[in-house]
Design an enzyme around this catalytic site. Sequence first.
Site, mmCIF file in Angstrom:
data_model
loop_
_atom_site.group_PDB
_atom_site.id
_atom_site.type_symbol
_atom_site.label_atom_id
_atom_site.label_comp_id
_atom_site.label_asym_id
_atom_site.label_seq_id
_atom_site.Cartn_x
_atom_site.Cartn_y
_atom_site.Cartn_z
ATOM 1 N N TRP B 55 127.396 40.311 56.386
ATOM 2 C CA TRP B 55 126.601 39.898 55.223
ATOM 3 C C TRP B 55 127.484 39.712 53.994
ATOM 4 O O TRP B 55 127.261 38.807 53.202
ATOM 5 C CB TRP B 55 125.461 40.910 54.956
ATOM 6 N N ASP B 78 130.210 50.985 52.135
ATOM 7 C CA ASP B 78 129.999 51.579 53.452
ATOM 8 C C ASP B 78 130.838 52.836 53.562
ATOM 9 O O ASP B 78 131.829 53.000 52.841
ATOM 10 C CB ASP B 78 130.374 50.611 54.579
ATOM 11 N N ASP B 119 121.755 45.661 55.462
ATOM 12 C CA ASP B 119 121.477 45.346 56.861
ATOM 13 C C ASP B 119 121.798 46.551 57.739
ATOM 14 O O ASP B 119 122.065 46.427 58.926
ATOM 15 C CB ASP B 119 122.310 44.122 57.287
ATOM 16 N N LYS B 159 116.835 45.540 56.003
ATOM 17 C CA LYS B 159 116.327 45.545 57.380
ATOM 18 C C LYS B 159 115.221 46.594 57.491
ATOM 19 O O LYS B 159 115.271 47.660 56.893
ATOM 20 C CB LYS B 159 117.466 45.887 58.340
#
Lengths: 1199, 323
Positions: B55, B78, B119, B159
């Site tokens: 993404w 992340d 996501d 998501k």
Amino acid sequence: MACPVESAVMKSTVLVAPVTALEFLGEDFLLTGEGPVLSVYSLQASPKEYASLNVLHNYRIHGIRPSRKHQFGERPFNNLISSESSVLANNKEDIIVFGGKGVRLVSFNTGGRCLKLIGPVLELQDWILDIHWLKKQPHPLLGISLAHNAVLLLDAESGNVLSFYSCVETCLLYSALMIGPNWDSLVLVGGTVFNQLVLWRPTGTKPDGKSQVERRLLGHTGVIFSLCYLQKSGWLASASDDRSVRLWSVGTLGGDAGCGEESPTCLRVLYGHQARVFCVRLASNRVFSAGEDGACLLWEWGGEGKVGHTFRGHRSGGVRALAVSEESIGCKEGWMATGGADGGVRIWRVAEEKKDCEETQTETQLDLGFKGQGCPKVVRLVGEGELNTILVCTDQGEVYLSQGDSWDVIWQGGAEFQSYCVMEITSIQVQNSDCIVWVCAVGNLNGGVQVFLVGQPGVGVLLRAGEGKVHSVLWAKGLFEGSWSWCLLASGSEGLVYRWTIKVTEDESGLHMQEETLLPFLLPPCAKRWLTAAVTLPKRKGLYLCGDRRGSLLLYNDTEENVRRNEGRTDLEKKETENKQSDHGSPLSPISTLYGVHGKQGVTSVCEYQDLCYSTGRDGSVRILTVEESVLKVRRVQRACRGMEWIEKVLFLGSDGPEVREKLLNEGIEKRTIDQGSASIAETRFVMVGFHSVHFIIWDPHRQEKLLSVACGGGHRSWAYKHPIYADTDPRAHTLRQGTLVFIKHGAVMASHSLASTETDVNGLTVKEGLHGRGISCVCHLGSLTKTGQFSELWEVFVTGGEDTTVGVLAISAKSGNVKVLSVLTDHISNVRALAAIRRRETNEKGGDDDTTSVCSLVFSAGGRAQLQCYRLLIRLDEQQGQPVCQVTQIAGHRLDEQWERKRNRHKTVKMDPETRYMSMSVVHNGTECVLLAMGCSDGAVRLFSVTESSSSVDMLWECFYHQRCVLSVATYKLEDSLDRKLLLLFSATTDGCISVWDLTAVLNSKASVSWQGPSAPFFSIPVHQSGVNALTISPRREMRQMEENVISLASGGDDGQLSLMHIKIDQKKQENGGVSLQLLAHWSVPLAHSSPLTGLCLLSPTLLVTTSPDQRLCLWSMNSDGLHPLKVLFSHTADAAGLWAWFGQEGGAWVVVCGQGLQLFQLTERKMDELHETVNRNIKEGERKKVMFPHHVSRTKH
Amino acid sequence: MGRSSKDKRDIYYRLAKEEGWRARSAFKLLQLDEEFNLFKGVSRAVDLCAAPGSWSQVLSRKLRGKDKSEEVKIVAVDLQAMAPLPGVTQIQGDITKISTAQEIIQHFEGQSADLVVCDGAPDVTGLHDVDEYIQAQLLLAALNITTHVLKPGGNFVAKIFRGKDVTLLYSQLKIFFSAVTCAKPRSSRNSSIEAFVVCQNYSPPEGYVPNMSNPLLDHSYDVDFNQLEGPNRIIVPFLACGDLSAFDSDRTYPLQLDSSKEYQYLPPTQPPIRPPYQQACQLRKNNLLAKEDSASGALDDSLSALDLNQSPDTNTVTPGTSD
């Protein structure tokens, strides 16, 4: 039929879901959690369910905590425990059940054996990971750990939170465990989302009101699913996503000891699972772990952590719950239980820990120390049970018998038997005596066959089987001249099988052997022309079923009439056989032959059991055969597990080994010949015995699991299997204990266990049978069974297809909640996605349509790898026990890429064709000769197949790639009216939300059986959904049809959650070959009928519709002239719902079955009868829940 | 099954390799943008749970355009490190920490983000209720950090698993955004319960103060349980997005898609980053897993088929899509 409308009441009657919680109550009871249902099983004698209760409403049970366990936690190995379990006889036990955000207190009366709810479901504001009993009286006090690394103290009676602490690290936990005697000294172990274990105390150091992490255990590379702590040893065990179990030495936790050792160490990293490890339990000196691979491993402390035992008892999907009883925790003999994703529960007896385990565990294969001349070639077991001894025949033509440690030569064949001999033994009953003797037959290179008594080798006869090599000797037991005797078959040269009856008599001078020559059999011509297997068919006088090295199955008739017919054959034939004729007379030819059915590697065994014949071969399959009017027919082929290409024989479960079975056969045979009418139709449960590469394997095809595996070195060896001795188990429990394999390896006679050892491993007792372990993609209701004129159980019969590639045949009794797996069909190589069934009249049936004791259906299954299978199923209630039994006849199988599979060099090339999946299937035409099936395919095609039952053939008639998209669903509409108008429409729906209609009427008149020039495009197409159409159903509108008009209701459900209903008028032009046109009369839709994809849809009646979806709601809709109206919504416990089936029951009302991660059966009844009940119910329901507010939890989302 | 079997099963997996995307999920964001014009006017974007970075790749290619505009700032967050991407600043951090939010704002020079995407999918257990709960917690954590960094009027995409309690999530999102849509890109399989919530026009309740220390926990049915088994559940509009002429993610295609171009196997753009099962697989490969000496014997074929060949693009684990 009564039609439940607005007033309908839906309720769940049967649920099969993953077993997510297990706990023992002493050594006497097992508690299970399946969905929201708590059940209690008694473990005495044969385990059975005592009580069952829906405890948690919409939550799934993840933990069961009996209050008694908590006392054990304090003083785990007190002597009081054992005495306490006997006092259990009439006690009340408080049990906390939790899952998700719900907690409930339940009491179990061990005397009255009933479960009682105490108070409402307490609903917390966060997910519960562990509950710890802190106090029972006066109010139950519970310590509860939450998924956001917080703990609270709850008064379970009032629902008040007395105290709440949260860790400074507020990350998500996957698992947690509370240890300690009281709230003030509790220690919490949490498995974080970051793969760490954190230890902290609610009352620990708190700078800003939050507790600090006091210990941190690092090492796992995946999240931690399960934790267990054992105070006695100071061990903490963790099971992880990284497929390992770690054992940590943490010292004493809780109480004054705080968080235990300053710097805890990792004692063991246990890698042994093939997939993720979901559960771990500790016993002193042992670790139990279980996971996704379906295995539970028992790790012994010795040898750096070795696997002491593997328990396998669940189908794919793995083990989800594990419990160990107190005795087992103390490493005494006790229970262990596993609960599967398949909904099955197994209990296992765990043996006491061996003191010198390292010594005895190292060498499990025993060399039996054969000391004789030459190499052992054939090994057999003589005697029964404890008296088993081993008989060995060597390449020097000598036969040895083991006597303790010594091997004695009992027979020497001399020069004629040296260099080559074959041997087979049997037990023979001495004439007019109860005495059983063992008889051995040895054949040599020159046609000589020596038969002698094992006990008295001097008693015997030498027979001649022609002049050439005796390829094989076989024994078959049969009726000769009205009495039982044994037939010896010796396969000589040129396909001649010489036969004798052998009798043993006794007089004053001792035992004598008598032989009588019978007519030989003649094998069909081929290169390797000798017999490998033979059996007589006692119910059919004079018939022999034989198997040969060429893989053929042969049926011979030995009756006098046939012999005479044989003699009266034409001279030409006679001449041919004349040359071969010896003093044995002219040979008999087979009356029925299945040439080469078991492949070129040959047949390995044939047997007869309860009127069905079974043959095995080195093609990796078992064939179940019937003899109909002297014609041999294959009813079903069953394959073993992948890679097991060599099957030696089948063993029947529920029998006590061949010897005992034969005795029973003797007694039972007369009785059985009398009541021939009630012949057993069901296949008995059997296991396959054979070789899988270098292993000797016993494979249970029903459970799809290995029962025994011995690394013997592989096929081409002589072996004998010692049956385990059943002492206390019920033979009907369908369990097979592990026996002992005796085999020859590198010139030595070996045994897998000590023969003298009476210790046997129990393959677990099945407390509850599981279904497909992974998702069930489709379900189809076949019918209902009930005994007429009696107040008896009503069984609903289903077929299910799953992601585990199997098709299951189930019978469910709603009244008792019994779910029986009648058969598991394993012919598919990929997902089974679609099922269809047609009711068939039984061929030789007494009853008519109203026969309620049997269901006969033609069942079609389709799925991945473009595979289609067809079976005929006959399900009937067993005459004696009233239990449903199933007979499977395989009709046909087909794969689109069959040609590719046959290609020789396929491993070298890349297959360019798409890997087509069949997504859905619909019966288009149910003709007398053939059935037409329409298939929605993932490669964008709609295909039409014809299946002909009589010729077992499947042909593709038509395919059309018009859609160019994955075709998700198909449905058909067929009309044949009095005016002889015919109409056949196919509806197909795709991933773009369009529904298209094809006119296939022409195929009804088409004579073509191989291909048909069908339409190249649909004649009508309409966009209905935003994305994929998962479900499609059609019904004619009755009220409209009276007006000579064809109007249908078309309902569809989509990935967008939308439910749509259309009324479509069909105009068929009057003139011949006239086309069809459709007119959309009305179109209603409920855009968000479900909050997730609508996956299941069924029309119960023209006005009633049922839908389901992975949002786990079952919805009932009414369809009126003004559209769709919701009637009822019910929460379903079947996660990932994939299919649904609804029908009207025989006793009024309707039924709905939903499949997905499990299976759930619902009943629809009219409110009138239940009205009062329902209102009461609702009131209870509201009073059954209570929200628990966290004291200082400020909701920031107030608005 | 050869190495090309995954190419055959999954057209978008194949296309992702051909177009150089790190995972097939790139197409999902592209198709969401086609429908919602998410990237219009965006100069500051945040990608939460970014690894392996498909993404971020889409944001990098789409937002910066051809002229590689320096105005555009993209932050990828992340716990794992990932291979660098042009114009994307990586923050290796935890989205539940206030420090991470502060670091993001720092990169934007004190300004708030225009778009936040997420996501992320958690490690699944296979039990639907647990997985749905954990996914919901991940989404709520993403929402929580979003309330710290998103400008009023900004958009949030994440998501979501359309499971049994999805309506509860919708109702929570609707508190913060004036328009919430459940969108399903055509590159996401029909058979999967995966979908995306597109939350437009961030408008927190009046007086709302973002707070990282208390996760948004209260996410339950009303006491009258009308939402559980009643008709008036909160359901947000559903929208399938992506061009109908695009490839069908459910269809099985032949390897030869185009007669003019011969099929060629391409290795994955990026292998999975240290999956949890790595060591276990290595041990298994070398036959070093502990086993019983006799009875259990060699590895069972039927077991090896079980989930051992997990999809390399771990970021796009979509329950229910296994074949």
